[in-house]
Every structure is written in C-alpha cells, then in structure tokens.
Design a protein around this motif. Structure first.
Motif, PDB file in Angstrom:
ATOM      1  N   ALA A   1       0.835  -1.205   0.000  1.00 14.69           N
ATOM      2  CA  ALA A   1       0.000   0.000   0.000  1.00 14.69           C
ATOM      3  C   ALA A   1       0.873   1.260   0.000  1.00 14.69           C
ATOM      4  N   GLU A   2       1.991   1.236   0.744  1.00 13.07           N
ATOM      5  CA  GLU A   2       2.893   2.400   0.754  1.00 13.07           C
ATOM      6  C   GLU A   2       3.516   2.612  -0.621  1.00 13.07           C
ATOM      7  N   GLY A   3       3.876   1.513  -1.301  1.00 17.09           N
ATOM      8  CA  GLY A   3       4.415   1.625  -2.658  1.00 17.09           C
ATOM      9  C   GLY A   3       3.406   2.220  -3.607  1.00 17.09           C
ATOM     10  N   GLU A   4       2.156   1.801  -3.499  1.00 16.57           N
ATOM     11  CA  GLU A   4       1.095   2.343  -4.355  1.00 16.57           C
ATOM     12  C   GLU A   4       0.853   3.811  -4.047  1.00 16.57           C
ATOM     13  N   LEU A   5       0.973   4.191  -2.787  1.00 14.95           N
ATOM     14  CA  LEU A   5       0.791   5.588  -2.395  1.00 14.95           C
ATOM     15  C   LEU A   5       1.881   6.465  -2.998  1.00 14.95           C
ATOM     16  N   VAL A   6       3.116   5.991  -2.987  1.00 21.99           N
ATOM     17  CA  VAL A   6       4.222   6.747  -3.590  1.00 21.99           C
ATOM     18  C   VAL A   6       3.959   6.945  -5.082  1.00 21.99           C
ATOM     19  N   LYS A   7       3.510   5.867  -5.764  1.00 24.14           N
ATOM     20  CA  LYS A   7       3.192   5.970  -7.193  1.00 24.14           C
ATOM     21  C   LYS A   7       2.078   6.980  -7.424  1.00 24.14           C
ATOM     22  N   ALA A   8       1.038   6.914  -6.595  1.00 24.75           N
ATOM     23  CA  ALA A   8      -0.095   7.826  -6.758  1.00 24.75           C
ATOM     24  C   ALA A   8       0.351   9.277  -6.572  1.00 24.75           C
ATOM     25  N   ARG A   9       1.223   9.556  -5.606  1.00 24.90           N
ATOM     26  CA  ARG A   9       1.710  10.921  -5.384  1.00 24.90           C
ATOM     27  C   ARG A   9       2.502  11.423  -6.591  1.00 24.90           C
ATOM     28  N   LYS A  10       3.321  10.525  -7.189  1.00 25.29           N
ATOM     29  CA  LYS A  10       4.087  10.917  -8.376  1.00 25.29           C
ATOM     30  C   LYS A  10       3.149  11.219  -9.541  1.00 25.29           C
ATOM     31  N   VAL A  11       2.121  10.398  -9.707  1.00 28.43           N
ATOM     32  CA  VAL A  11       1.150  10.626 -10.784  1.00 28.43           C
ATOM     33  C   VAL A  11       0.448  11.963 -10.586  1.00 28.43           C
ATOM     34  N   ILE A  12       0.055  12.249  -9.358  1.00 30.22           N
ATOM     35  CA  ILE A  12      -0.622  13.522  -9.063  1.00 30.22           C
ATOM     36  C   ILE A  12       0.302  14.696  -9.347  1.00 30.22           C
TER      37      ILE A  12
ATOM     38  N   SER B   1      -0.907  19.916 -16.187  1.00 34.28           N
ATOM     39  CA  SER B   1      -2.007  20.879 -16.162  1.00 34.28           C
ATOM     40  C   SER B   1      -1.472  22.309 -16.219  1.00 34.28           C
ATOM     41  N   ALA B   2      -0.437  22.598 -15.457  1.00 37.27           N
ATOM     42  CA  ALA B   2       0.138  23.946 -15.450  1.00 37.27           C
ATOM     43  C   ALA B   2       0.751  24.271 -16.806  1.00 37.27           C
ATOM     44  N   LEU B   3       1.403  23.315 -17.427  1.00 38.97           N
ATOM     45  CA  LEU B   3       2.014  23.516 -18.739  1.00 38.97           C
ATOM     46  C   LEU B   3       0.961  23.777 -19.807  1.00 38.97           C
ATOM     47  N   LEU B   4      -0.104  22.985 -19.785  1.00 42.72           N
ATOM     48  CA  LEU B   4      -1.188  23.172 -20.747  1.00 42.72           C
ATOM     49  C   LEU B   4      -1.871  24.518 -20.539  1.00 42.72           C
ATOM     50  N   GLU B   5      -1.993  24.924 -19.301  1.00 44.98           N
ATOM     51  CA  GLU B   5      -2.613  26.209 -18.993  1.00 44.98           C
ATOM     52  C   GLU B   5      -1.796  27.349 -19.607  1.00 44.98           C
ATOM     53  N   GLU B   6      -0.484  27.227 -19.493  1.00 44.38           N
ATOM     54  CA  GLU B   6       0.377  28.267 -20.052  1.00 44.38           C
ATOM     55  C   GLU B   6       0.297  28.294 -21.574  1.00 44.38           C
ATOM     56  N   LEU B   7       0.258  27.116 -22.183  1.00 41.22           N
ATOM     57  CA  LEU B   7       0.237  27.049 -23.644  1.00 41.22           C
ATOM     58  C   LEU B   7      -1.106  27.493 -24.224  1.00 41.22           C
ATOM     59  N   LEU B   8      -2.174  27.200 -23.546  1.00 38.16           N
ATOM     60  CA  LEU B   8      -3.492  27.509 -24.076  1.00 38.16           C
ATOM     61  C   LEU B   8      -3.990  28.892 -23.686  1.00 38.16           C
ATOM     62  N   ASP B   9      -3.394  29.519 -22.744  1.00 43.99           N
ATOM     63  CA  ASP B   9      -3.842  30.837 -22.302  1.00 43.99           C
ATOM     64  C   ASP B   9      -3.271  31.899 -23.249  1.00 43.99           C
ATOM     65  N   PRO B  10      -4.162  32.585 -24.043  1.00 42.43           N
ATOM     66  CA  PRO B  10      -3.670  33.574 -25.003  1.00 42.43           C
ATOM     67  C   PRO B  10      -3.074  34.799 -24.289  1.00 42.43           C
ATOM     68  N   ARG B  11      -3.593  35.176 -23.151  1.00 46.39           N
ATOM     69  CA  ARG B  11      -3.047  36.337 -22.447  1.00 46.39           C
ATOM     70  C   ARG B  11      -1.646  36.070 -21.976  1.00 46.39           C
ATOM     71  N   GLY B  12      -1.413  34.861 -21.505  1.00 45.77           N
ATOM     72  CA  GLY B  12      -0.077  34.531 -20.987  1.00 45.77           C
ATOM     73  C   GLY B  12       0.947  34.579 -22.087  1.00 45.77           C
ATOM     74  N   ALA B  13       0.555  34.223 -23.294  1.00 48.61           N
ATOM     75  CA  ALA B  13       1.509  34.186 -24.400  1.00 48.61           C
ATOM     76  C   ALA B  13       1.875  35.623 -24.823  1.00 48.61           C
TER      77      ALA B  13
END
Length: 162
Positions: A126-137, A144-156
């Motif tokens: 369970a601890e191993g799965e928790l570590v994996k889940a934290r990395k995925v998150i 999400s932050a990268l896509l937000e920067e690329l798709l936001d016309p004002r930021g560009a």
C-alpha cells in the motif's frame, strides 16, 4: 453320477453354498462369496504417540518389577520395545514429566506471526502504491500547469511584450 461329481467340485467349498468359493472356471451364482482383503494393498503404518502420563505409568510399572521376566512381560503386554523404556527413563531423569511431555519435531508456528507478516506485506504494498499515486498527481499537476500556459492567449502575449 451327477454333473458336479464328474467335474470334481463336490465337497467342502463347492457349489453355490454361501460362504464358500466356487470351483475354478465356474460362474458365481447369485450368492456372492465373501471377499478376502487384497494382499497387494497394505495399510500405511502410522507412528504411535504416547502421552506423558502413559510413559510415566509404564516406567513406574517397569521399575516396580522385581522378578526375572516381569519387564519383558510388561513390554509384550503393552506392545512396546525395550528402547522405549530406555528413552523414557532417560527423559524422566533429565526433566521428569516436562521432558516426557515435550513433543518431538519442529515447533508449531504461532498463527499470529503469519497474520502479522501478511499485514506487513500488505502495508508495504500500500505504501508503494501511495508513492506511485503521489508521483502521478505531481506529474498531472505539472502537465495541467504547462497546458494552462500554452493555451492561455493572455499569458503568451504578456510574455512576448516584455
């Protein structure tokens, strides 16, 4: 002379009399002869186990024997060997009833130890799965932050105006 006399099957064990086998080559009648145990099938021997009380009783009885042949008669009556008596006497001298009660072979494991080991394995998994889940998150957050920067016309435009 009747047919049975000619074939030599008259006498003890002949004919369809219950409990007697039929002659060689004759068919069995409606009454089956008792079946003898198969000599090829031998019952598997089992190790005998004696309680501490029984061992102590036999050793005391043997110690009480004074006349020649009494110990042998005791062993025959109980179906024991002289080596049993010798081992049991040594055990009695080494630690009395406690030595006689001690079972031979491996000690049985505590069922709680197995349960504890299983729970530890489950916790590690369970601890191993928790570590994996934290990395995925964390990766999902970065994506999400990268896509937000690329798709936001004002930021560009703001980045290029500086």
């Amino acid at each position: 002379m009747c047919e049975q006399h000619k074939h030599g099957s008259v006498g003890a064990g002949a004919g369809n009399r219950p409990g007697y086998p039929t002659a060689v080559g004759e068919r069995k009648g409606s009454i089956d002869a008792p079946v003898a145990p198969d000599p090829e099938l031998v019952e598997r021997a089992r190790r005998r186990r004696f309680t501490a009380e029984y061992k102590l009783r036999v050793v005391r009885e043997a110690d009480a024997c004074t006349a020649p042949g009494e110990v042998g008669a005791l062993l025959r009556r109980e179906g024991l060997y002289s080596s049993h008596l010798t081992q049991w006497r040594q055990a009695r001298e080494a630690g009395a009833l406690e030595a006689l009660e001690r079972p031979r072979g491996r000690k049985r494991s505590d069922p709680r130890e197995g349960e504890i080991a299983e729970l530890r394995r489950r916790a590690e998994r369970a601890e191993g799965e928790l570590v994996k889940a934290r990395k995925v998150i964390e990766v999902q957050g970065n994506v999400s932050a990268l896509l937000e920067e690329l798709l936001d016309p004002r930021g560009a435009t703001e980045n290029t105006e500086r």
